[in-house]
Design a protein around this motif. Sequence first.
Motif, mmCIF file in Angstrom:
data_model
loop_
_atom_site.group_PDB
_atom_site.id
_atom_site.type_symbol
_atom_site.label_atom_id
_atom_site.label_comp_id
_atom_site.label_asym_id
_atom_site.label_seq_id
_atom_site.Cartn_x
_atom_site.Cartn_y
_atom_site.Cartn_z
ATOM 1 N N SER A 36 0.916 -1.178 0.057
ATOM 2 C CA SER A 36 -0.041 -0.151 -0.074
ATOM 3 C C SER A 36 0.690 1.422 -0.101
ATOM 4 C CB SER A 36 -1.008 0.041 1.179
ATOM 5 O OG SER A 36 -0.293 -0.056 2.265
ATOM 6 N N HIS A 37 1.811 1.345 0.731
ATOM 7 C CA HIS A 37 2.996 2.437 0.733
ATOM 8 C C HIS A 37 4.198 2.266 1.389
ATOM 9 C CE1 HIS A 37 0.957 2.523 4.854
ATOM 10 N NE2 HIS A 37 1.748 3.333 5.409
ATOM 11 N N ALA A 38 5.076 3.133 1.394
ATOM 12 C CA ALA A 38 6.385 2.930 1.313
ATOM 13 C C ALA A 38 6.941 3.042 3.058
ATOM 14 C CB ALA A 38 7.391 3.655 0.649
ATOM 15 N N HIS A 39 6.057 2.613 3.972
ATOM 16 C CA HIS A 39 6.291 2.667 5.477
ATOM 17 C C HIS A 39 6.614 1.176 5.589
ATOM 18 C CE1 HIS A 39 4.263 6.540 6.555
ATOM 19 N NE2 HIS A 39 5.548 6.721 6.491
ATOM 20 N N ILE A 40 7.769 0.952 6.451
ATOM 21 C CA ILE A 40 8.225 -0.583 6.766
ATOM 22 C C ILE A 40 7.097 -1.158 7.603
ATOM 23 C CG2 ILE A 40 10.649 -0.016 6.724
ATOM 24 C CD1 ILE A 40 10.575 0.069 9.792
ATOM 25 N N ASP A 41 6.339 -0.546 8.336
ATOM 26 C CA ASP A 41 5.325 -1.541 8.766
ATOM 27 C C ASP A 41 4.288 -2.041 7.848
ATOM 28 O OD1 ASP A 41 4.251 1.383 8.874
ATOM 29 O OD2 ASP A 41 2.601 0.822 9.961
ATOM 30 N N HIS A 42 4.401 -1.600 6.484
ATOM 31 C CA HIS A 42 3.689 -2.135 5.476
ATOM 32 C C HIS A 42 4.430 -3.000 4.417
ATOM 33 C CE1 HIS A 42 -0.105 -0.234 6.797
ATOM 34 N NE2 HIS A 42 0.738 0.473 7.463
ATOM 35 N N TYR A 43 5.969 -2.985 4.539
ATOM 36 C CA TYR A 43 6.454 -3.680 3.416
ATOM 37 C C TYR A 43 7.877 -4.336 4.007
ATOM 38 C CZ TYR A 43 10.286 -0.158 3.235
ATOM 39 O OH TYR A 43 11.194 0.852 3.336
ATOM 40 N N GLY A 94 0.108 11.318 10.803
ATOM 41 C CA GLY A 94 0.071 10.904 9.468
ATOM 42 C C GLY A 94 -1.323 10.103 9.427
ATOM 43 N N HIS A 95 -2.047 9.873 10.532
ATOM 44 C CA HIS A 95 -3.325 9.059 10.344
ATOM 45 C C HIS A 95 -4.697 10.111 10.643
ATOM 46 C CE1 HIS A 95 -0.872 5.558 10.180
ATOM 47 N NE2 HIS A 95 0.091 6.345 11.046
ATOM 48 N N ALA A 96 -5.694 9.446 10.275
ATOM 49 C CA ALA A 96 -6.923 9.870 10.371
ATOM 50 C C ALA A 96 -7.693 10.013 11.784
ATOM 51 C CB ALA A 96 -8.123 9.319 9.557
ATOM 52 N N GLY A 114 -5.889 1.215 4.004
ATOM 53 C CA GLY A 114 -4.524 1.692 4.187
ATOM 54 C C GLY A 114 -4.400 2.516 5.186
ATOM 55 N N ASP A 115 -3.207 3.089 5.350
ATOM 56 C CA ASP A 115 -3.046 4.240 6.252
ATOM 57 C C ASP A 115 -3.509 5.506 5.591
ATOM 58 O OD1 ASP A 115 -1.937 2.412 7.874
ATOM 59 O OD2 ASP A 115 -0.069 3.448 8.093
ATOM 60 N N PHE A 116 -4.234 6.456 6.109
ATOM 61 C CA PHE A 116 -4.919 7.560 5.713
ATOM 62 C C PHE A 116 -5.047 8.563 6.545
ATOM 63 C CE2 PHE A 116 -9.262 7.745 6.079
ATOM 64 C CZ PHE A 116 -9.654 6.575 6.814
ATOM 65 N N ASP A 157 -4.420 10.347 1.140
ATOM 66 C CA ASP A 157 -3.380 11.398 1.720
ATOM 67 C C ASP A 157 -2.946 10.720 3.158
ATOM 68 O OD1 ASP A 157 -2.552 13.865 2.754
ATOM 69 O OD2 ASP A 157 -4.191 14.324 3.859
ATOM 70 N N HIS A 158 -1.670 10.549 3.040
ATOM 71 C CA HIS A 158 -1.169 10.027 4.392
ATOM 72 C C HIS A 158 0.386 10.547 4.334
ATOM 73 C CE1 HIS A 158 0.095 7.085 7.122
ATOM 74 N NE2 HIS A 158 0.905 6.282 6.310
ATOM 75 N N SER A 159 1.136 10.261 5.577
ATOM 76 C CA SER A 159 2.457 10.808 5.881
ATOM 77 C C SER A 159 3.599 10.410 4.692
ATOM 78 C CB SER A 159 2.721 10.826 7.109
ATOM 79 O OG SER A 159 2.472 9.519 7.684
HETATM 80 ZN ZN LIG Z 1 2.021 4.333 6.990
#
Ligand SMILES: [Zn+2]
Length: 439
Positions: free
Chosen positions: A83-90, A391-393, A173-175, A151-153
Motif C-alpha cells: 500500500s505504501h513505503a512505510h516499513i510497517d507495510h513492506y 499521518g493518520h485519520a 491502508g493508512d490515511f 492522503d498520508h504521511s
Molecule cells: Zn503509513
Amino acid sequence: MHFIIHRGSNEIGGSCVEVKSRNSRIVIDIGVPIVTTSGKRFDFKDYRKLSREELITSKLLPNVKGLYGQDSGNKPVDGLLISHAHIDHYGLYNFVDKDIQYHLGEATHKLINLSNIFIKDRGSIEKVAPYIQDREQFNIEDFKITPFLMDHSAFDAYAFLIEADEKKLFYSGDFRSHGRKGKLFYKFLRIAPEGINVLLLEGTLIKERASSSKTFKTEEVVENEIVKVLEKHKTIVFGIASSQNIDRMVSFYKAAKRKGRLFVIDVYTANILSGIGKRTIPHPSKDYPEIKVFFPKHLCDKLKKFKRENMMFDFKQYKITRDEISKNLSNVFMMVRPSIKSYLEKIENIGAAPVIYSMWEGYMEDAENSDFIKYITKEDDSLIHRIHTSGHADVMTLKELVNCLKPDNLIPIHTLNPEMYDTHFENVRDVSDGQEIEI
Ligand SMILES: [Zn+2]
Ligand SMILES: [Zn+2]
C-alpha cells in the motif's frame, strides 16, 4: 471470498492481510512490527538467528502458504500488493519468494529502493507488475483490484478495493484528511465504490477519549508554527523529521523560504525529493535555489559501496560546505538526524541551537534521538520546539469514510484498540490475527 488478517488486528504495524477467492490468493502488505508484544521498540536484530520456520512459529513472519521460497506443495500466492513505503507495510518483503509479483506505486518503489541504499539493504524488489495508478483497475487472476490514492504521511499511499466471487472488500491502508493532499480524501468520498461487504479500517488514533471533532492541525498550520520559530531565533535552526515525509519536507522548505533562510538537506533527502520526480515538490535544482545539500561522509561511503556515486554528483552544484554554513548561521534551517552528529561537530561557532522536533513524540524517547537533541541544544530544553501533525485519520475522518462506504461489516486493523471501534461505529466485527473469515 475469504480473508485472514495475519497481523495487525490488535497492533499498529506489521500489517499483513491474505485474501482468497475461489481460485486465487493475494496478499496486501508485509510489514515489520513497530513494537514487540512487551511494548519495546521492535528490532529485527533480536530475531536474526532464527530460521524462516522459526520466524513463522514465533509469529514474526505471517504464516501465508506459498509466500516464501522453498515452500513446496503450496501454490505460490498470485500477487503481493504494497500500500505504501512505510516499513510497517513492506519491511518483511526480503523473505518473499523472488518469483512473486509485486503491485505497488512507482514512487513507493523508488522510496523503498532509496531506503535500501541509505538505511537498510533488504535487497531489491525484482518482479514488479506495471505500476499501480490512482483508480486504474487491474486484475490478478480472478481478483479485480482498484487502487485509490490517499492522503498520508507516506507519499504515494493507496487504499484498495478488492473484488472477487461477487464480493467486495475495501482495505483503507493508512490515511488521513489533514495533510497537503487532504483533497484526495474528499475526492474519494465523492467517487467511493458502493456495496462494500467488508471494510478493513485503520484505527491508529482510536483511543479512549478520542474527540469526535477534528483534532489535528493541517500541514499549513505546521508550516506557520515553523515560521514563528525561525523568526524567533537569530541563529541556525535544526529540524528533525522523516525525509520520506514529503508533506513535512514541503513545510520545512516553505517556512525556510518565507523567512529568507536556506533549506539545507543531506544527500539522502536530496535523492528522495528529486527521486519522487515531481517538479512541484521542492528539490535541489535551479527552480529551488534556496535548497542546499551537504554530504556527510558515512552517506557518501554508502553510495560508493553501492557504486551509485552519480547520486552524489547529481547534487554537486548545490553543495554547501561547513564553512559556508558556519558563516551564515542565521540564514540556515538545516535538516539533521543523529547519524550526522560527527558532521555537525566540525561546523564552527554553532553553540547551543534551537531544534524543531517534527516526528511522533514516542521516537523522541529513543536514546539515540534524545542524546542527539541534548547535544544540539546543549541540554537547554527551552530550545526544543515540538511541531508535528499525525499521518493518520482522526475519528471524525474515519467516520466520514465509514458513513460513505456503508460496509456490511467493519473490521479493525492497524490499531491498539479494536474493542473501542464499537463506541464509534456500527456493524463492527472484531477478528483475531490468523482467523479466517468468509465474506
Ligand atoms: Zn503509513
Ligand atoms: Zn502503518
